[in-house]
Design a protein around this motif. Structure first.
Motif, PDB file in Angstrom:
ATOM      1  N   VAL A 178      74.192   6.511  16.618  1.00  0.00           N
ATOM      2  CA  VAL A 178      73.074   7.339  17.052  1.00  0.00           C
ATOM      3  C   VAL A 178      73.477   8.810  17.158  1.00  0.00           C
ATOM      4  N   ASP A 179      74.693   9.080  17.607  1.00  0.00           N
ATOM      5  CA  ASP A 179      75.139  10.467  17.733  1.00  0.00           C
ATOM      6  C   ASP A 179      75.070  11.190  16.390  1.00  0.00           C
ATOM      7  N   ALA A 180      75.532  10.529  15.325  1.00  0.00           N
ATOM      8  CA  ALA A 180      75.495  11.148  14.002  1.00  0.00           C
ATOM      9  C   ALA A 180      74.064  11.352  13.538  1.00  0.00           C
ATOM     10  N   LEU A 181      73.210  10.371  13.790  1.00  0.00           N
ATOM     11  CA  LEU A 181      71.809  10.483  13.384  1.00  0.00           C
ATOM     12  C   LEU A 181      71.141  11.681  14.046  1.00  0.00           C
ATOM     13  N   LEU A 182      71.272  11.806  15.353  1.00  0.00           N
ATOM     14  CA  LEU A 182      70.595  12.872  16.072  1.00  0.00           C
ATOM     15  C   LEU A 182      71.227  14.237  15.795  1.00  0.00           C
ATOM     16  N   THR A 183      72.529  14.261  15.570  1.00  0.00           N
ATOM     17  CA  THR A 183      73.220  15.528  15.299  1.00  0.00           C
ATOM     18  C   THR A 183      72.776  16.134  13.978  1.00  0.00           C
ATOM     19  N   THR A 184      72.449  15.288  12.997  1.00  0.00           N
ATOM     20  CA  THR A 184      72.167  15.779  11.642  1.00  0.00           C
ATOM     21  C   THR A 184      70.685  15.832  11.302  1.00  0.00           C
ATOM     22  N   LEU A 185      69.795  15.634  12.275  1.00  0.00           N
ATOM     23  CA  LEU A 185      68.363  15.729  11.978  1.00  0.00           C
ATOM     24  C   LEU A 185      67.995  17.117  11.473  1.00  0.00           C
ATOM     25  N   SER A 186      68.590  18.135  12.064  1.00  0.00           N
ATOM     26  CA  SER A 186      68.337  19.514  11.635  1.00  0.00           C
ATOM     27  C   SER A 186      69.509  20.373  12.065  1.00  0.00           C
ATOM     28  N   LEU A 187      69.856  21.345  11.235  1.00  0.00           N
ATOM     29  CA  LEU A 187      70.977  22.219  11.562  1.00  0.00           C
ATOM     30  C   LEU A 187      70.664  23.129  12.743  1.00  0.00           C
ATOM     31  N   THR A 188      69.383  23.288  13.093  1.00  0.00           N
ATOM     32  CA  THR A 188      69.010  24.159  14.202  1.00  0.00           C
ATOM     33  C   THR A 188      68.713  23.382  15.483  1.00  0.00           C
ATOM     34  N   TRP A 189      68.842  22.060  15.445  1.00  0.00           N
ATOM     35  CA  TRP A 189      68.638  21.251  16.641  1.00  0.00           C
ATOM     36  C   TRP A 189      69.987  20.894  17.239  1.00  0.00           C
ATOM     37  N   LEU A 190      70.022  20.708  18.542  1.00  0.00           N
ATOM     38  CA  LEU A 190      71.282  20.418  19.225  1.00  0.00           C
ATOM     39  C   LEU A 190      71.175  19.100  19.984  1.00  0.00           C
ATOM     40  N   TRP A 191      72.040  18.164  19.632  1.00  0.00           N
ATOM     41  CA  TRP A 191      72.148  16.913  20.371  1.00  0.00           C
ATOM     42  C   TRP A 191      73.320  17.041  21.339  1.00  0.00           C
ATOM     43  N   ASP A 192      72.991  17.193  22.604  1.00  0.00           N
ATOM     44  CA  ASP A 192      73.986  17.305  23.666  1.00  0.00           C
ATOM     45  C   ASP A 192      73.708  16.150  24.625  1.00  0.00           C
ATOM     46  N   PRO A 193      74.302  14.980  24.360  1.00  0.00           N
ATOM     47  CA  PRO A 193      73.933  13.761  25.096  1.00  0.00           C
ATOM     48  C   PRO A 193      73.858  13.989  26.599  1.00  0.00           C
ATOM     49  N   PRO A 194      72.779  13.509  27.223  1.00  0.00           N
ATOM     50  CA  PRO A 194      71.703  12.665  26.663  1.00  0.00           C
ATOM     51  C   PRO A 194      70.445  13.442  26.290  1.00  0.00           C
ATOM     52  N   THR A 195      70.569  14.713  25.890  1.00  0.00           N
ATOM     53  CA  THR A 195      69.408  15.552  25.658  1.00  0.00           C
ATOM     54  C   THR A 195      69.403  16.100  24.238  1.00  0.00           C
ATOM     55  N   LEU A 196      68.233  15.996  23.588  1.00  0.00           N
ATOM     56  CA  LEU A 196      68.041  16.586  22.271  1.00  0.00           C
ATOM     57  C   LEU A 196      67.268  17.890  22.455  1.00  0.00           C
ATOM     58  N   HIS A 197      67.898  19.006  22.091  1.00  0.00           N
ATOM     59  CA  HIS A 197      67.301  20.332  22.268  1.00  0.00           C
ATOM     60  C   HIS A 197      66.629  20.758  20.961  1.00  0.00           C
ATOM     61  N   LEU A 198      65.340  21.097  21.044  1.00  0.00           N
ATOM     62  CA  LEU A 198      64.561  21.472  19.872  1.00  0.00           C
ATOM     63  C   LEU A 198      64.067  22.903  20.026  1.00  0.00           C
ATOM     64  N   PRO A 199      64.202  23.726  19.002  1.00  0.00           N
ATOM     65  CA  PRO A 199      63.741  25.123  19.113  1.00  0.00           C
ATOM     66  C   PRO A 199      62.230  25.177  19.279  1.00  0.00           C
ATOM     67  N   SER A 200      61.770  26.006  20.194  1.00  0.00           N
ATOM     68  CA  SER A 200      60.343  26.155  20.454  1.00  0.00           C
ATOM     69  C   SER A 200      60.108  27.428  21.240  1.00  0.00           C
ATOM     70  N   ARG A 201      58.923  28.015  21.083  1.00  0.00           N
ATOM     71  CA  ARG A 201      58.558  29.186  21.884  1.00  0.00           C
ATOM     72  C   ARG A 201      58.237  28.792  23.319  1.00  0.00           C
ATOM     73  N   SER A 202      57.923  27.513  23.533  1.00  0.00           N
ATOM     74  CA  SER A 202      57.680  27.002  24.876  1.00  0.00           C
ATOM     75  C   SER A 202      58.951  26.363  25.409  1.00  0.00           C
ATOM     76  N   SER A 203      58.996  26.186  26.719  1.00  0.00           N
ATOM     77  CA  SER A 203      60.163  25.561  27.341  1.00  0.00           C
ATOM     78  C   SER A 203      59.694  24.475  28.295  1.00  0.00           C
ATOM     79  N   TYR A 204      60.027  23.233  27.968  1.00  0.00           N
ATOM     80  CA  TYR A 204      59.676  22.143  28.862  1.00  0.00           C
ATOM     81  C   TYR A 204      60.531  20.914  28.546  1.00  0.00           C
ATOM     82  N   ASP A 205      60.507  19.975  29.467  1.00  0.00           N
ATOM     83  CA  ASP A 205      61.318  18.766  29.373  1.00  0.00           C
ATOM     84  C   ASP A 205      60.421  17.552  29.182  1.00  0.00           C
ATOM     85  N   ILE A 206      60.875  16.633  28.329  1.00  0.00           N
ATOM     86  CA  ILE A 206      60.148  15.393  28.087  1.00  0.00           C
ATOM     87  C   ILE A 206      61.107  14.221  28.296  1.00  0.00           C
TER      88      ILE A 206
END
Length: 331
Positions: A178-206
């Protein structure tokens, strides 16, 4: 920044969508035509060719979709229908969306005029939000007409590219979990277990709360798109990797690098594992690895290790060489 929080149960319930969602892709394509953006923020021959083909006729093709698809931000959830196996079923489900959900989705999408928006909504959008049967039929008819005229000729290519993307994701999962899968979804996304950080103009947690994550590849998406479902897994649509036509073909770079090594360099224009690279170039795994090593030592390719797998991508110097930029820019 959007932060998706995955607990142990979520990590056990990550799944890959078996195919792209035709209804969702149709809606996203309307946005792309309106704004002129391309997936992953860079020009791609297939997308540009499709855009040129439909350019100048969006209004007559899209109909009421222009009232539903905002230039950016979220799309109404009823334009996704992740449980539908085909476009016809998705359109039927969208047309039967309960009125209370329609109102909620249209407000989330910031439909002009709803919830105090600055522009009066169209008469049709008001009728749809009110649950009008005629407005629902118009929505379904325009969806079918737009898909038939604008997306259906492209759909075989979309499905082919989605299959290739699915193979890449499955390979990363098999080689690095799973770590490899989430790490390579996009070069601009960050998988920092247990959180997947996605670029956005908004800031919130899901928090996913143990219901898992459904990963859906998208041909037209320009970034992450999320659909939160309270009783089911959250949907995360991501821009799929699409092959580019090599800007610097092996015939041009062959005399400098050698034909096979030039082909390997062109083969990592889109990031690839060693296995995927070998398949793209048509060489053995050992040969692909050897040439990638030489290119890495020359500063043309970077290699990222993810568990037991590696992912090769171009450095700025490697991309400049492929793109044929002037020597001054290469120094």
């Amino acid at each position: 920044m959007i932060r998706l929080h995955l607990d142990a149960a979520d990590l056990r319930r990550i799944t890959l969508a078996p195919a792209p969602n035709a209804l969702f892709e149709a809606a996203l394509s309307v946005r792309g035509l309106r704004t002129g953006t391309t997936a992953q923020g860079r020009a791609r021959p297939a997308v540009d060719q499709w855009r040129r083909w439909v350019n100048g006729s969006l209004d007559e093709r899209a109909g009421v979709l222009l009232d539903l698809v905002p230039p950016d931000g979220y799309l109404p959830d009823f334009l996704l229908q992740p449980s539908a196996g085909d476009f016809a079923t998705a359109v039927d489900l969208a047309g039967r969306t309960p009125s209370e959900l329609l109102v909620k989705d249209l407000r989330i999408a910031d439909l002009p005029g709803l919830d105090g928006g600055p522009v009066a909504p169209s008469r049709w959008s008001r009728e749809l939000a009110a649950g009008s049967a005629a407005a629902r039929h118009t929505l379904m008819d325009d969806l079918r007409r737009y898909f038939t005229s604008s997306i259906a000729p492209l759909w075989p290519q979309v499905r082919t590219d989605a299959t290739a993307d699915r193979v890449l994701r499955a390979e990363m999962m098999l080689r690095g979990g799973v770590d490899a899968l989430l790490t390579t979804l996009s070069l601009t996304w960050l998988w920092d277990p247990p959180t997947l950080h996605l670029p956005s103009r908004s800031s919130y947690d899901i928090p996913l709360c143990g219901r898992g994550l459904l990963l859906m590849p998208s041909w037209f998406a320009t970034g992450p798109m999320i659909m939160y479902r309270p009783e089911e897994s959250t949907v995360l649509a991501y821009p799929m990797h699409l092959p580019d036509a090599p800007a610097g073909p092996p015939e041009v770079l062959g005399p400098l690098l050698g034909r096979t090594r030039a082909a390997v360099l062109a083969g990592v224009r889109d990031p690839a594992t060693t296995t995927a690279l070998a398949q793209r170039v048509g060489v053995s795994l050992a040969t692909a690895s050897q040439h990638a090593t030489v290119l890495r030592n020359a500063g043309l390719v970077r290699t990222t290790r993810i568990g037991i797998a590696v992912l090769h991508s171009l450095t700025p110097l490697g991309r400049a060489l492929l793109d044929g930029e002037p020597p001054a820019l290469l120094g």
